[in-house]
Design a protein around this motif. Structure first.
Motif, PDB file in Angstrom:
ATOM      1  N   TRP A  56       0.771  -1.231   0.000  1.00 49.52           N
ATOM      2  CA  TRP A  56       0.000   0.000   0.000  1.00 49.52           C
ATOM      3  C   TRP A  56       0.806   1.287   0.000  1.00 49.52           C
ATOM      4  N   PRO A  78      -3.510  -6.368  -2.785  1.00 47.78           N
ATOM      5  CA  PRO A  78      -3.887  -6.829  -1.456  1.00 47.78           C
ATOM      6  C   PRO A  78      -4.832  -5.827  -0.801  1.00 47.78           C
ATOM      7  N   GLN A  79      -5.600  -6.310   0.168  1.00 47.02           N
ATOM      8  CA  GLN A  79      -6.637  -5.502   0.808  1.00 47.02           C
ATOM      9  C   GLN A  79      -6.099  -4.174   1.329  1.00 47.02           C
ATOM     10  N   GLU A  80      -4.864  -4.158   1.816  1.00 47.68           N
ATOM     11  CA  GLU A  80      -4.327  -2.956   2.453  1.00 47.68           C
ATOM     12  C   GLU A  80      -4.241  -1.766   1.510  1.00 47.68           C
ATOM     13  N   GLU A  82      -6.482  -0.515  -0.113  1.00 45.40           N
ATOM     14  CA  GLU A  82      -7.674   0.321   0.038  1.00 45.40           C
ATOM     15  C   GLU A  82      -7.396   1.577   0.861  1.00 45.40           C
ATOM     16  N   LYS A  83      -6.271   1.614   1.571  1.00 45.49           N
ATOM     17  CA  LYS A  83      -5.862   2.840   2.261  1.00 45.49           C
ATOM     18  C   LYS A  83      -5.628   3.977   1.273  1.00 45.49           C
ATOM     19  N   SER A  86      -9.385   2.567  -4.493  1.00 44.20           N
ATOM     20  CA  SER A  86     -10.295   1.439  -4.653  1.00 44.20           C
ATOM     21  C   SER A  86      -9.550   0.272  -5.296  1.00 44.20           C
ATOM     22  N   ILE A  87     -10.095  -0.927  -5.148  1.00 42.60           N
ATOM     23  CA  ILE A  87      -9.496  -2.137  -5.708  1.00 42.60           C
ATOM     24  C   ILE A  87     -10.582  -2.883  -6.472  1.00 42.60           C
ATOM     25  N   GLN A  89      -9.973  -6.085  -7.720  1.00 41.31           N
ATOM     26  CA  GLN A  89      -9.806  -7.502  -7.338  1.00 41.31           C
ATOM     27  C   GLN A  89      -8.826  -7.577  -6.188  1.00 41.31           C
ATOM     28  N   VAL A  90      -9.305  -8.017  -5.034  1.00 37.08           N
ATOM     29  CA  VAL A  90      -8.431  -8.200  -3.878  1.00 37.08           C
ATOM     30  C   VAL A  90      -7.768  -9.567  -3.980  1.00 37.08           C
ATOM     31  N   SER A  92      -4.678 -12.333  -2.270  1.00 32.55           N
ATOM     32  CA  SER A  92      -3.872 -12.699  -1.108  1.00 32.55           C
ATOM     33  C   SER A  92      -3.163 -14.004  -1.413  1.00 32.55           C
ATOM     34  N   GLY A 115       0.347  -6.676   4.585  1.00 29.13           N
ATOM     35  CA  GLY A 115      -0.350  -7.325   3.480  1.00 29.13           C
ATOM     36  C   GLY A 115       0.477  -7.479   2.219  1.00 29.13           C
TER      37      GLY A 115
END
Length: 251
Positions: A56, A78-80, A82-83, A86-87, A89-90, A92, A115
């Motif tokens: 991120w 990765p989800q992080e 989003e800080k 926008s995403i 496709q997440v 991991s 992440g």
């Protein structure tokens, strides 16, 4: 086939465009500088269709929005991330992503951030590792814990030893100075460091690197080596890794 286009951006980042000539798809691996990525893609005659973020931090995901707005690229991260943006496709650890007919494994390499992921193309022998590992170094442990980071490095060490590692920064000369301090009796490291000095004196890049060479010389990947454990202490490799990482932080 896959083509990697590498270029410097910001003060010491490398940008990467990964292009599949058959499908015409192009992935921006991280986005430190949106304008530079768009300019580089235009010069190559490519359109960025995907953005793949490793983590991120703004010098890796800060250009997501501007690139996506300009060309409609799909953001895979990765989800992080989003800080910062926008995403679409997440992803991991254990997931796969594709560029044309080529498949990358998404690998958890957390430790620098919690992440952080790498994208490994085992069939092509290339991996994009962000700030998890550098030539003769590894990322500063901003969010993770030593055992977590050491386990991440084990996953990188398990790649084919011929894997070309595309890391994100030109830190190698400074890394070499610390590596020689950390592991002064390593002749392969001494030869590598001399080569790095020569390259940098001519303004040449030292990235990418090859895993086989890092396994023999990078002190952060060698924290399970008895000589390094004796020099740096620790009853387990992750404890030795923590000591080496702290040594670099204060070097």
């Amino acid at each position: 086939m896959l083509e990697v286009h590498q270029f410097p951006c910001l003060s010491d980042n490398y940008g990467y465009l990964l292009h599949d000539s058959e499908s015409g798809e192009t992935a921006a691996i991280d986005t430190p500088d949106a304008d530079e990525y768009l300019e580089q893609a235009k010069a190559k005659g490519w359109t960025i269709t995907h953005i793949w973020n490793t983590h991120w931090h703004p010098d890796h995901a800060g250009g997501n929005g501007d690139i996506a707005k300009a060309v409609g690229a799909k953001i895979v991260a990765p989800q992080e991330v989003e800080k910062l943006s926008s995403i679409d496709q997440v992803v991991s650890h254990g997931d796969t992503v594709t560029l044309g007919s080529h498949t990358a494994q998404v690998i958890d390499v957390s430790g620098h951030t919690n992440g952080h992921v790498a994208f490994n193309f085992p069939d092509s022998g290339i991996a994009f590792v962000g700030d998890s590992v550098f030539a003769l170094g590894c990322g500063r442990m901003f969010e993770g814990e030593p055992k977590q980071f050491w386990d991440s490095l084990q996953r990188i060490k398990a790649f084919s030893e011929d894997t070309v590692l595309y890391c994100a920064h030109e830190y190698t000369q400074a890394n070499a100075a610390f590596a020689l301090h950390a592991d002064p009796d390593n002749p392969e490291l001494q030869a590598y460091a001399a080569e790095i000095e020569d390259k940098r004196s001519r303004g040449e890049w030292t990235v990418p690197t090859v895993l086989k060479r890092e396994l023999a010389t990078n002190p952060f990947l060698r924290a399970d080596d008895p000589a390094l454990q004796a020099r740096w202490g620790g009853d387990a490799p992750h404890e030795t890794f923590a000591a080496i990482r702290a040594g670099k932080d204060n070097f």
